[in-house]
Design a protein around this motif. Structure first.
Motif, PDB file in Angstrom:
ATOM      1  N   SER A 363      35.784  32.673  41.089  1.00  0.00           N
ATOM      2  CA  SER A 363      36.511  32.157  39.935  1.00  0.00           C
ATOM      3  C   SER A 363      36.993  33.327  39.085  1.00  0.00           C
ATOM      4  CB  SER A 363      35.599  31.257  39.095  1.00  0.00           C
ATOM      5  OG  SER A 363      36.189  30.952  37.837  1.00  0.00           O
ATOM      6  N   LEU A 364      38.128  33.155  38.414  1.00  0.00           N
ATOM      7  CA  LEU A 364      38.565  34.186  37.485  1.00  0.00           C
ATOM      8  C   LEU A 364      37.591  34.349  36.319  1.00  0.00           C
ATOM      9  CD1 LEU A 364      42.458  33.786  37.315  1.00  0.00           C
ATOM     10  CD2 LEU A 364      41.080  35.332  38.716  1.00  0.00           C
ATOM     11  N   ALA A 365      36.728  33.357  36.099  1.00  0.00           N
ATOM     12  CA  ALA A 365      35.675  33.503  35.093  1.00  0.00           C
ATOM     13  C   ALA A 365      34.612  34.505  35.526  1.00  0.00           C
ATOM     14  CB  ALA A 365      35.021  32.144  34.808  1.00  0.00           C
ATOM     15  N   ASP A 366      34.655  34.941  36.784  1.00  0.00           N
ATOM     16  CA  ASP A 366      33.703  35.939  37.280  1.00  0.00           C
ATOM     17  C   ASP A 366      34.069  37.358  36.863  1.00  0.00           C
ATOM     18  OD1 ASP A 366      32.369  33.885  38.634  1.00  0.00           O
ATOM     19  OD2 ASP A 366      33.463  34.233  40.501  1.00  0.00           O
ATOM     20  N   ILE A 367      35.291  37.564  36.374  1.00  0.00           N
ATOM     21  CA  ILE A 367      35.753  38.930  36.121  1.00  0.00           C
ATOM     22  C   ILE A 367      34.935  39.613  35.028  1.00  0.00           C
ATOM     23  CG2 ILE A 367      37.683  40.276  35.223  1.00  0.00           C
ATOM     24  CD1 ILE A 367      39.560  38.470  36.790  1.00  0.00           C
ATOM     25  N   MET A 368      34.764  38.956  33.878  1.00  0.00           N
ATOM     26  CA  MET A 368      34.034  39.610  32.790  1.00  0.00           C
ATOM     27  C   MET A 368      32.576  39.867  33.155  1.00  0.00           C
ATOM     28  SD  MET A 368      33.825  38.772  28.737  1.00  0.00           S
ATOM     29  CE  MET A 368      32.586  39.536  27.681  1.00  0.00           C
ATOM     30  N   PRO A 369      31.824  38.892  33.710  1.00  0.00           N
ATOM     31  CA  PRO A 369      30.441  39.220  34.080  1.00  0.00           C
ATOM     32  C   PRO A 369      30.346  40.318  35.136  1.00  0.00           C
ATOM     33  CG  PRO A 369      31.018  36.960  34.730  1.00  0.00           C
ATOM     34  CD  PRO A 369      32.097  37.454  33.842  1.00  0.00           C
ATOM     35  N   THR A 370      31.333  40.415  36.015  1.00  0.00           N
ATOM     36  CA  THR A 370      31.340  41.492  37.000  1.00  0.00           C
ATOM     37  C   THR A 370      31.502  42.842  36.319  1.00  0.00           C
ATOM     38  OG1 THR A 370      32.291  40.046  38.691  1.00  0.00           O
ATOM     39  CG2 THR A 370      32.532  42.410  39.027  1.00  0.00           C
ATOM     40  N   PHE A 383      27.866  32.891  30.465  1.00  0.00           N
ATOM     41  CA  PHE A 383      29.125  32.875  31.190  1.00  0.00           C
ATOM     42  C   PHE A 383      29.279  31.636  32.064  1.00  0.00           C
ATOM     43  CE2 PHE A 383      28.700  37.667  30.922  1.00  0.00           C
ATOM     44  CZ  PHE A 383      29.774  37.850  30.064  1.00  0.00           C
ATOM     45  N   ALA A 384      30.509  31.177  32.203  1.00  0.00           N
ATOM     46  CA  ALA A 384      30.816  30.157  33.203  1.00  0.00           C
ATOM     47  C   ALA A 384      30.901  30.782  34.586  1.00  0.00           C
ATOM     48  CB  ALA A 384      32.133  29.458  32.863  1.00  0.00           C
ATOM     49  N   GLY A 385      31.227  32.078  34.627  1.00  0.00           N
ATOM     50  CA  GLY A 385      31.283  32.812  35.887  1.00  0.00           C
ATOM     51  C   GLY A 385      30.037  33.633  36.105  1.00  0.00           C
ATOM     52  N   LYS A 386      30.040  34.418  37.182  1.00  0.00           N
ATOM     53  CA  LYS A 386      28.901  35.284  37.485  1.00  0.00           C
ATOM     54  C   LYS A 386      29.391  36.541  38.186  1.00  0.00           C
ATOM     55  CE  LYS A 386      26.724  33.245  41.317  1.00  0.00           C
ATOM     56  NZ  LYS A 386      25.932  32.167  41.924  1.00  0.00           N
ATOM     57  N   SER A 387      28.570  37.567  38.177  1.00  0.00           N
ATOM     58  CA  SER A 387      28.978  38.843  38.746  1.00  0.00           C
ATOM     59  C   SER A 387      29.240  38.725  40.235  1.00  0.00           C
ATOM     60  CB  SER A 387      27.896  39.900  38.508  1.00  0.00           C
ATOM     61  OG  SER A 387      28.203  41.088  39.220  1.00  0.00           O
ATOM     62  N   LEU A 388      30.313  39.367  40.667  1.00  0.00           N
ATOM     63  CA  LEU A 388      30.675  39.335  42.080  1.00  0.00           C
ATOM     64  C   LEU A 388      29.862  40.309  42.918  1.00  0.00           C
ATOM     65  CD1 LEU A 388      34.551  39.040  41.736  1.00  0.00           C
ATOM     66  CD2 LEU A 388      32.936  37.260  42.423  1.00  0.00           C
ATOM     67  N   ARG A 389      28.960  41.033  42.288  1.00  0.00           N
ATOM     68  CA  ARG A 389      28.073  41.893  43.075  1.00  0.00           C
ATOM     69  C   ARG A 389      27.314  41.043  44.101  1.00  0.00           C
ATOM     70  NH1 ARG A 389      25.708  47.020  41.832  1.00  0.00           N
ATOM     71  NH2 ARG A 389      26.297  46.824  39.626  1.00  0.00           N
ATOM     72  N   GLY A 390      26.899  39.834  43.672  1.00  0.00           N
ATOM     73  CA  GLY A 390      26.184  38.947  44.583  1.00  0.00           C
ATOM     74  C   GLY A 390      27.054  38.419  45.700  1.00  0.00           C
TER      75      GLY A 390
END
Length: 487
Positions: A363-370, A383-390
């Protein structure tokens, strides 16, 4: 405003530490406006040539299932900079909505943790270009605003005009950047959004003998793949395999096609296109994408020339897609894949993964947590998103079970809304009004979304499960959308 300042101060107290005690990467966000996930030659599309986007994909990870949180510019951008759903950030429509008080952006958070934070180009929350504002902007929700063009009041409409001077301003900035702090830089381009002018017939020249000579905005001659402009109508890109509309489309969607509505009027204006006009639309769209690819190449060259590229986390994406003639749809404001899916490439600062393709749901909501994750910053935001490291280390169903997109498609009737949930195999959509207000597509067997399975009794359990996923999401994210079935 006081509440917002207190929250930002809290971030400083909780999160600030000596930034020089660790090697923090530069963080670079480059994004286009209205780019279809397949409008990139790295995706296997032979009808355009995007060497600079492709080069980023070769250096990083290309995510093939990345979705916007809302298929329209302002709301989507609100999610990009906050990590929240657009509704949570206070921006449901392209109108005069500002981010709600107390909402922190990636600029706020990283700026309080030792980063120099700079925004360059389109903003759209709500000012498309804040530089046009009569206010003396010095900081924009935690960002320094990079000025790039002193244009007449009636300009700023076309990316063919704004994108080249934006690139020059960014390149000049990078060439003179003093590297005392790690840099967060967002470069927000306008194109290929200029395709919105095609259905409106604004600024286009039409040769009496051939649609091929349609050129955007008169003096701007468009490049073609490999520098060769096709000379015959037969050389236009073909229509997509899902060009025909879905049979018995939801009334909510049909209303968007047929009822006058200036909010996203491209689909109505394009309704009278001939097949050849649709092919010319696609051709022009590809040429506009190639124009912005050239600009991106200059940014990457400047990063490399200044020794910043190899220590940068880079994300390239777009705020939403474009219908690109699928389902005879132009532009956005739709849950069809072409409008909600976006290109998404992440280049890691250590280049530990290069040239990979990842099918996790993003999700584009993943950008800030990443960005916060790779900067080593704890924001304290839900956050609604989550880090893309996972997502990098997870198998296709290990990162997340589903992703949600919201839709609000009418400024005058703000009760009109929709919700979409995409799981690994299926996509379910439900609308707030109208008959036949549900859709279910099996994206494994029907990637073009031709057959609606929502009313097929053999898929009743699948529909039920996806309704439950949405209801779960509504509770978690405090969403008051109500699923009411209108068969």
């Amino acid at each position: 405003m006081e509440k917002r300042n207190l929250l930002i101060l809290g971030t400083v107290v909780l999160g600030c530490f000596n930034i020089y005690a660790k090697k923090c990467p530069n963080i670079i966000l480059i994004f286009t406006d209205q780019q279809n996930v397949n409008a990139m030659s790295a995706s296997g599309n032979p009808f355009l040539h995007t060497p600079n986007m492709d080069a980023l994909a070769e250096d990083g990870i290309r995510f093939t299932n990345a979705y916007c949180t809302s298929p329209v510019s302002g709301p989507s951008r609100a999610s990009i900079v906050t990590g929240l759903m657009a509704r949570e950030a206070g921006v449901d429509w392209n109108d005069n909505s500002h981010l709600s008080d107390g909402i922190q952006t990636i600029g706020d958070v990283l700026g309080c943790n030792g980063y120099k934070t700079v925004w360059a180009g389109k903003w759209h929350i709500p000012e498309i270009y804040p530089q046009r504002s009569r206010m003396e902007w010095k900081r924009l929700h935690g960002f320094d605003l990079l000025p790039f063009w002193d244009a007449p009041d009636k300009s700023w409409l076309l990316g063919a005009e704004t994108d080249p001077p934006l690139t020059k301003a960014v390149v000049d900035y990078l060439d003179s950047y003093e590297k005392g702090k790690p840099l967060f830089l967002a470069v927000s381009y306008h194109n290929p959004h200029d395709i919105c002018m095609y259905p409106r017939k604004i600024g286009w020249e039409n040769d009496k003998d051939s649609l091929l000579t349609i050129r955007p905005f008169g003096k701007y001659k468009l490049p073609s793949p490999m520098g060769i402009r096709p000379d015959f109508l037969s050389a236009l890109p073909p229509l997509p395999s899902n060009f025909m509309m879905e049979y018995d489309e939801p009334e909510f969607v049909l209303d968007k096609r047929t009822r006058p509505n200036p909010y996203g009027d491209e689909v109505q204006l394009a309704a009278q296109f001939s097949d050849m006009e649709w092919r010319a639309y696609i051709n022009s769209y590809y040429r506009l994408t190639e124009l912005v690819d050239k600009e991106i190449g200059e940014i990457i060259s400047a990063l490399k020339r200044n020794g910043m590229y190899d220590n940068s986390l880079i994300i390239f994406t777009s705020d939403h897609g474009d219908g690109m003639a699928a389902h005879k749809w132009a532009a956005k404001l739709s849950f069809y894949e072409e409008s909600v899916k976006v290109p998404f490439v992440m280049v890691l600062p250590d280049r530990s993964i290069r040239g990979s393709v990842n099918s996790n749901l993003v999700s584009l909501a993943d950008i800030m947590p990443t960005f916060c994750d790779y900067a080593g910053v704890s924001s304290g935001i839900d956050f609604a998103g989550k880090s893309l490291r996972g997502a990098i280390t997870s198998c296709s169903d290990g990162f997340r079970e589903f992703v949600v997109t919201e839709l609000a498609d009418n400024l005058k009737d703000r009760s009109r809304k929709g919700r979409m949930v995409r799981t690994e195999r299926f996509k379910y959509t439900v609308y707030s009004s109208g008959k036949r207000n549900e859709q279910l597509f099996d994206l494994l067997l029907d990637p073009g979304e031709i057959k609606n399975l929502a009313y097929d009794k053999s898929y009743a359990l699948v529909v039920k499960r996806h309704r439950e996923l949405l209801e779960q999401w509504f509770k978690e994210r405090n969403d008051d959308f109500k699923i009411v079935i209108n068969e």
